[in-house]
Design a protein around this motif. Structure first.
Motif, mmCIF file in Angstrom:
data_model
loop_
_atom_site.group_PDB
_atom_site.id
_atom_site.type_symbol
_atom_site.label_atom_id
_atom_site.label_comp_id
_atom_site.label_asym_id
_atom_site.label_seq_id
_atom_site.Cartn_x
_atom_site.Cartn_y
_atom_site.Cartn_z
ATOM 1 N N ASN B 173 0.872 -1.184 0.000
ATOM 2 C CA ASN B 173 0.000 0.000 0.000
ATOM 3 C C ASN B 173 0.905 1.228 0.000
ATOM 4 O O ASN B 173 2.103 1.095 -0.265
ATOM 5 C CB ASN B 173 -0.972 -0.036 1.186
ATOM 6 N N ASP B 174 0.375 2.384 0.310
ATOM 7 C CA ASP B 174 1.166 3.610 0.178
ATOM 8 C C ASP B 174 2.377 3.673 1.104
ATOM 9 O O ASP B 174 3.325 4.413 0.842
ATOM 10 C CB ASP B 174 0.274 4.839 0.413
ATOM 11 N N ALA B 175 2.341 2.932 2.197
ATOM 12 C CA ALA B 175 3.446 3.035 3.160
ATOM 13 C C ALA B 175 4.199 1.737 3.354
ATOM 14 O O ALA B 175 5.223 1.719 4.023
ATOM 15 C CB ALA B 175 2.901 3.497 4.512
ATOM 16 N N GLU B 176 3.681 0.669 2.776
ATOM 17 C CA GLU B 176 4.294 -0.627 3.046
ATOM 18 C C GLU B 176 4.740 -1.319 1.756
ATOM 19 O O GLU B 176 4.063 -1.205 0.728
ATOM 20 C CB GLU B 176 3.314 -1.511 3.817
ATOM 21 N N TYR B 177 5.834 -2.048 1.885
ATOM 22 C CA TYR B 177 6.461 -2.611 0.698
ATOM 23 C C TYR B 177 6.932 -4.044 0.936
ATOM 24 O O TYR B 177 7.140 -4.468 2.075
ATOM 25 C CB TYR B 177 7.688 -1.781 0.301
ATOM 26 N N LEU B 178 7.129 -4.718 -0.177
ATOM 27 C CA LEU B 178 7.845 -5.991 -0.157
ATOM 28 C C LEU B 178 9.116 -5.790 -0.972
ATOM 29 O O LEU B 178 9.076 -5.203 -2.052
ATOM 30 C CB LEU B 178 7.011 -7.099 -0.797
ATOM 31 N N LEU B 179 10.209 -6.248 -0.415
ATOM 32 C CA LEU B 179 11.461 -6.251 -1.160
ATOM 33 C C LEU B 179 11.707 -7.671 -1.663
ATOM 34 O O LEU B 179 11.730 -8.610 -0.864
ATOM 35 C CB LEU B 179 12.623 -5.817 -0.255
ATOM 36 N N ILE B 180 11.831 -7.810 -2.959
ATOM 37 C CA ILE B 180 12.255 -9.096 -3.523
ATOM 38 C C ILE B 180 13.755 -8.978 -3.712
ATOM 39 O O ILE B 180 14.226 -8.292 -4.619
ATOM 40 C CB ILE B 180 11.563 -9.394 -4.866
ATOM 41 N N GLU B 181 14.473 -9.601 -2.794
ATOM 42 C CA GLU B 181 15.933 -9.490 -2.827
ATOM 43 C C GLU B 181 16.500 -10.693 -3.564
ATOM 44 O O GLU B 181 16.362 -11.828 -3.113
ATOM 45 C CB GLU B 181 16.497 -9.435 -1.407
ATOM 46 N N ARG B 182 17.137 -10.429 -4.677
ATOM 47 C CA ARG B 182 17.731 -11.505 -5.470
ATOM 48 C C ARG B 182 19.221 -11.557 -5.150
ATOM 49 O O ARG B 182 19.911 -10.546 -5.281
ATOM 50 C CB ARG B 182 17.461 -11.278 -6.953
ATOM 51 N N ALA B 183 19.653 -12.713 -4.691
ATOM 52 C CA ALA B 183 21.028 -12.834 -4.199
ATOM 53 C C ALA B 183 21.618 -14.166 -4.626
ATOM 54 O O ALA B 183 20.936 -14.997 -5.224
ATOM 55 C CB ALA B 183 21.032 -12.707 -2.680
ATOM 56 N N TYR B 184 22.898 -14.328 -4.301
ATOM 57 C CA TYR B 184 23.586 -15.598 -4.579
ATOM 58 C C TYR B 184 23.969 -16.225 -3.257
ATOM 59 O O TYR B 184 24.492 -15.558 -2.360
ATOM 60 C CB TYR B 184 24.846 -15.339 -5.419
ATOM 61 N N ASP B 185 23.680 -17.520 -3.121
ATOM 62 C CA ASP B 185 24.054 -18.260 -1.927
ATOM 63 C C ASP B 185 24.558 -19.623 -2.390
ATOM 64 O O ASP B 185 23.775 -20.452 -2.855
ATOM 65 C CB ASP B 185 22.827 -18.409 -1.005
ATOM 66 N N SER B 186 25.857 -19.825 -2.256
ATOM 67 C CA SER B 186 26.452 -21.059 -2.795
ATOM 68 C C SER B 186 25.889 -22.303 -2.123
ATOM 69 O O SER B 186 25.981 -23.402 -2.662
ATOM 70 C CB SER B 186 27.978 -21.024 -2.644
ATOM 71 N N HIS B 187 25.298 -22.142 -0.952
ATOM 72 C CA HIS B 187 24.725 -23.302 -0.242
ATOM 73 C C HIS B 187 23.279 -23.565 -0.636
ATOM 74 O O HIS B 187 22.677 -24.525 -0.164
ATOM 75 C CB HIS B 187 24.809 -23.079 1.276
ATOM 76 N N ASN B 188 22.713 -22.699 -1.454
ATOM 77 C CA ASN B 188 21.319 -22.876 -1.870
ATOM 78 C C ASN B 188 21.282 -23.874 -3.030
ATOM 79 O O ASN B 188 21.332 -23.500 -4.191
ATOM 80 C CB ASN B 188 20.727 -21.520 -2.291
ATOM 81 N N GLU B 189 21.198 -25.139 -2.669
ATOM 82 C CA GLU B 189 21.397 -26.221 -3.638
ATOM 83 C C GLU B 189 20.170 -26.454 -4.519
ATOM 84 O O GLU B 189 19.059 -26.652 -4.028
ATOM 85 C CB GLU B 189 21.745 -27.498 -2.872
ATOM 86 N N SER B 190 20.390 -26.436 -5.809
ATOM 87 C CA SER B 190 19.365 -26.773 -6.812
ATOM 88 C C SER B 190 19.968 -26.461 -8.181
ATOM 89 O O SER B 190 21.062 -25.887 -8.264
ATOM 90 C CB SER B 190 18.084 -25.950 -6.622
ATOM 91 N N PRO B 191 19.250 -26.798 -9.263
ATOM 92 C CA PRO B 191 19.781 -26.409 -10.585
ATOM 93 C C PRO B 191 19.791 -24.897 -10.795
ATOM 94 O O PRO B 191 20.262 -24.433 -11.831
ATOM 95 C CB PRO B 191 18.800 -27.071 -11.564
ATOM 96 N N LEU B 192 19.277 -24.163 -9.828
ATOM 97 C CA LEU B 192 19.314 -22.693 -9.951
ATOM 98 C C LEU B 192 20.685 -22.140 -9.554
ATOM 99 O O LEU B 192 20.875 -20.927 -9.544
ATOM 100 C CB LEU B 192 18.204 -22.054 -9.110
#
Lengths: 158, 298
Positions: B173-192
């Motif tokens: 809304n006018d005062a509230e937000y969501l941050l979609i933070e795109r980052a790298y994490d070498s321990h985040n295991e998957s084909p991604l």
């Protein structure tokens, strides 16, 4: 992609159509030969535990993969399902295996099957998508760690 | 659907307008001297405050691709460890679609000329630009558009795209937000290959942000009603489909109050009543959806 010799061979040969609808035998033949031996053992082990394993996906083309990507139905542009051998034929290093009775349904039996799938896959030195941390792909089993994706893509001439 | 996106921040708007690759555009002294002096509200010495109005940026690299600017930041890390990447879309007066590596933002203690003189001993073609800060934007909220960890994405990664490197703001809304933070994490295991897409909630200025989901794929627009909002995240794959979890977040409680697995497109009918589409995949990989009404218990 479609202009490369390998892609031409794939699309003009017997490996056409929706690979999810191929027979179990054809799906097995679409796997890398070393991986295929392990998957046959995996299927036998699951049958021995009274499950009814069904290979949903063996190989699938990069074209199909990219179509799914463009539709937003995956974040993966290249997976071990997409590998191609030097002679241009499918050479997948990944399968998706379900129990034909439960598929992906939200019932306890499905979870029991996934657990068994993971256990038996790891006994064979394979990698299971249920162990992934960024998202889960319970039905997925692959030959190599994800760090080798780039190498396999290169070997596939893609 | 688009109404929730912050204006001017669509990845699709990353138009090809390359200024330079290895060299930099040099701004002459007259141009630099016309840069606005920073005021207290926009000082780099006041990092807890949002940026607004006009500031100036000391720019040490410019690229059109997120991967290229991250590589440049990595290259210059020893010289400028606190350099930030700014998206030119966050400055209404700048050419859109550029990623700027910025060493300084509006220091009140120094003029742009003084800063540039110093920087040019290392980066001869560094330049400065005034920036009319878009509000709200990642820049106004002092959130890096490209997370520092992105510099570590392996060069041979096959599944990373430009968009996967760029963080994003969604408006609740006018005062509230969501941050979609795109980052790298070498321990985040998957084909991604270490890709991480976390969603945070914050109100006003993101001094304190609340993690909603560490890995949230195929995120939906938030549906807000009263003190609550709902959204979905995909966190499983089945056949060729994402499977989602619908989430209800309570703004007063500052926490998630409800989760429903295998349910997408959540809508709040009231603060205590959620509807979402229950997902099921059959043995042929076909997806079925059926909308359900769910009571959220207090």
């Amino acid at each position: 992609m479609s202009s490369s010799p390998k892609a031409r061979q794939i699309t003009s040969g017997k490996w056409t159509g929706d690979s999810a609808r191929w027979s179990q035998n054809k799906k097995l033949r679409s796997l890398n030969s070393g991986f295929r031996i392990k998957i046959k053992k995996l299927v036998a082990a699951l049958e021995g535990r009274q499950f009814r394993p069904k290979i949903f996906y063996g190989w699938r083309s990069v074209e199909v993969q990219l179509k799914l990507y463009k539709k937003g139905r995956t974040k993966v542009k290249f997976s071990f399902h997409n590998a191609i051998s030097n002679d241009g034929t499918p050479n997948a290093y990944a399968v998706d295996i379900i129990d034909s009775r439960y598929a992906w349904s939200d019932v306890p039996e499905t979870k029991e099957f996934w657990k068994a799938l993971g256990e038996e896959a790891k006994k064979l030195g394979l990698y299971w998508g249920g162990d992934w941390t960024s998202f889960k792909d319970w039905a997925h089993v692959q030959m190599h760690p994800n760090s080798e994706l780039g190498k396999v893509k290169k070997e596939s001439g893609l | 659907m688009n109404r929730f996106y912050i204006k001017g921040f669509f990845p699709q708007r990353l138009v090809l307008c390359l200024i330079f690759i290895s060299g930099f555009v040099v701004i002459n002294a007259n141009a630099a001297s016309s840069m606005p002096r920073a005021n207290g509200a926009t000082s780099e010495n006041a990092p807890d405050k949002a940026l607004s109005g006009e500031v100036w940026l000391a720019i040490i690299a410019t690229e059109t691709s997120a991967a290229a600017i991250a590589a440049k930041r990595k290259q210059l890390l020893n010289l400028y460890p606190s350099a930030k990447i700014v998206h030119s879309n966050d400055c209404s007066n700048l050419k859109p679609g550029l990623f700027l590596l910025v060493s300084h933002i509006s220091g009140k203690d120094r003029t742009p000329e003084e800063v540039l003189t110093e920087i040019r001993t290392d980066v001869v073609d560094a330049y400065s630009r005034p920036c009319s800060v878009v509000t709200p934007s990642l820049l106004s909220l002092r959130i890096p558009v490209i997370h520092a960890s992105i510099d570590q994405v392996p060069v041979d990664a096959v599944n990373w795209s430009n968009e996967d490197r760029v963080s994003q703001l969604l408006k609740v809304n006018d005062a509230e937000y969501l941050l979609i933070e795109r980052a790298y994490d070498s321990h985040n295991e998957s084909p991604l290959e270490g890709m991480k897409q976390s969603v945070y909630y914050f109100k006003g200025y993101p001094k304190q942000r609340i993690l909603i989901e560490k890995n949230c794929w195929d995120i939906s627009q938030p549906d807000s009603l009263g003190n609550r909002f709902s959204l979905h995240c995909a966190n499983e794959m089945a056949a060729d489909q994402w499977l989602h979890t619908s989430i209800v977040f309570d703004i007063e409680a500052q926490s998630i109050v409800f989760r429903e697995s295998y349910c997408r497109n959540p809508r709040l009918a009231s603060e205590n009543q959620l509807s979402c589409e229950k997902e099921s995949i059959d043995a042929d990989g076909r997806l079925s959806l059926s909308r359900r009404e769910i009571l959220i218990e207090q």
